[in-house]
Design a protein around this motif. Structure first.
Motif, short mmCIF file in Angstrom:
data_model
loop_
_atom_site.label_atom_id
_atom_site.label_comp_id
_atom_site.label_asym_id
_atom_site.label_seq_id
_atom_site.Cartn_x
_atom_site.Cartn_y
_atom_site.Cartn_z
N THR A 224 0.83 -1.21 0.00
CA THR A 224 0.00 0.00 0.00
C THR A 224 0.86 1.25 0.00
N ILE A 225 1.94 1.25 0.77
CA ILE A 225 2.82 2.42 0.85
C ILE A 225 3.46 2.68 -0.51
N SER A 226 3.89 1.62 -1.22
CA SER A 226 4.50 1.79 -2.54
C SER A 226 3.50 2.39 -3.51
N THR B 259 0.96 4.23 -2.71
CA THR B 259 0.75 5.61 -2.27
C THR B 259 1.83 6.52 -2.83
N GLU B 260 3.08 6.10 -2.72
CA GLU B 260 4.18 6.93 -3.21
C GLU B 260 4.12 7.09 -4.72
N ARG C 62 1.29 9.47 -5.56
CA ARG C 62 1.54 10.83 -5.08
C ARG C 62 2.45 11.60 -6.03
N GLU D 120 -3.64 9.25 8.73
CA GLU D 120 -2.55 9.70 7.88
C GLU D 120 -2.62 9.02 6.50
N GLU D 121 -2.05 9.66 5.48
CA GLU D 121 -2.11 9.12 4.12
C GLU D 121 -1.60 7.69 4.04
N ALA D 122 -0.49 7.42 4.72
CA ALA D 122 0.13 6.10 4.64
C ALA D 122 -0.77 5.01 5.22
N GLN D 123 -1.79 5.40 5.99
CA GLN D 123 -2.69 4.43 6.61
C GLN D 123 -3.93 4.15 5.78
N ASN E 126 -7.12 5.27 -0.93
CA ASN E 126 -6.01 6.01 -1.50
C ASN E 126 -6.24 6.33 -2.98
#
Length: 293
Positions: free
Chosen positions: A3-5, A7-8, A11, A184-187, A193
């Motif tokens: 999910t974090i990848s 998101t980045e 973004r 937070e966005e990362a969550q 997202n």
């Protein structure tokens, strides 16, 4: 892919430069006129038996009322600043209800300055082409300030809140009505997202601050008596107007044999994902924040 990848990666595609924001509002005003005959560039506030589910502007103007009611500015000769005023719809509402106020609006769009000031003729209002990160107001010179769905263009960042604190007089109030992240966005989950990134791209937003993060920033700047009201349930009925407004706008263009401008397509896309984001109620919420200097 995590999910974090994701998101980045998404973004990196987001774009909310000054030029993009200016272009967005220069070209999207026609879209907003279809949304609101009073040029209210925001969602509404529903109160049973006071506003109508079927008359959008009654809800949109009620949001204006809610903001001005919380400002509690002295009604005679007070200077109120609209931080991101659009074409002046909320300013006109405030000046009609409180004709002894003086209201100055701030926008990045030269088009909105020109057209908005035409609509403020013979009223105690003026729209300036300025950035709400760095205004021309003196320290401690403003009796009240508000921002309705405008600080999101800069992600509800520290600089915007700091500038509001600088220009307000001691004891004066800042009122913010806007959508915020509940986490937070990362969550955010993948679905939340995706809606979030599409919303930001469509409406040229830098992002939404998390409600806890914004509260902490206000405290750090020295604001006190901070109240945070989750009014998502009041705003939802006007958000539900979005698909009907989109269909109506497209049919209008089709009937006139006009093509949709690229910015109109982006705006319609942003509006659609505003609705879809609202369905992720664990991730997004609409709040009215009141803070006193």
């Amino acid at each position: 892919m995590s999910t974090i990848s994701i998101t980045e990666r998404l973004r990196q595609k987001r774009s909310a430069s000054k030029q993009n924001i200016t272009t967005f509002y220069d070209e999207a005003t026609e879209d907003y006129e279809f949304w609101s005959k009073d040029f209210n560039m925001h969602f509404g506030y529903y109160i049973p038996f006071k506003t109508s589910l079927f008359k959008r502007d009654t809800m949109l103007n009620e949001m204006n009322h809610q903001v001005f009611d919380r400002l509690q500015a002295p009604k005679r000769n007070s200077l109120v600043v609209d931080l991101g005023c659009g074409i002046g719809g909320t300013m006109r509402y405030g000046l009609r209800k409180h004709p002894l106020l003086r209201i100055i609006g701030i926008t990045l769009s030269p088009f909105q300055v020109r057209e908005g000031n035409k609509r403020l003729t013979n009223m105690n209002g003026l729209i300036l082409e300025e950035n709400y990160h760095n205004t021309s107001f003196k320290n401690n010179s403003v009796d009240a300030a508000y921002a309705i769905e405008s600080l999101c263009h800069s992600g509800h960042n520290y600089l915007a809140l700091k500038e509001a604190h600088r220009i307000l007089k001691p004891g004066a109030r800042l009122v913010i009505a806007d959508a915020f992240l509940k986490k937070e966005e990362a969550q955010l989950c993948v679905g939340s997202n995706y809606c979030y990134e599409q919303l930001c791209q469509g409406w040229s937003l830098q992002g939404l601050g998390s409600i806890q993060q914004v509260q902490n920033r206000l405290k750090e700047l020295g604001f006190s008596k901070i109240t945070i009201n989750n009014v998502s349930h009041r705003v939802a009925p006007s958000v539900l107007h979005v698909p009907f407004a989109i269909i109506g706008f497209m049919l209008k263009k089709l009937f006139k044999k006009q093509s949709l401008k690229p910015q109109s397509i982006k705006n319609l896309k942003g509006s659609l994902f505003a609705l879809l984001s609202g369905l992720h109620f664990k991730s997004f919420g609409y709040y009215i924040i009141t803070a006193e200097k």
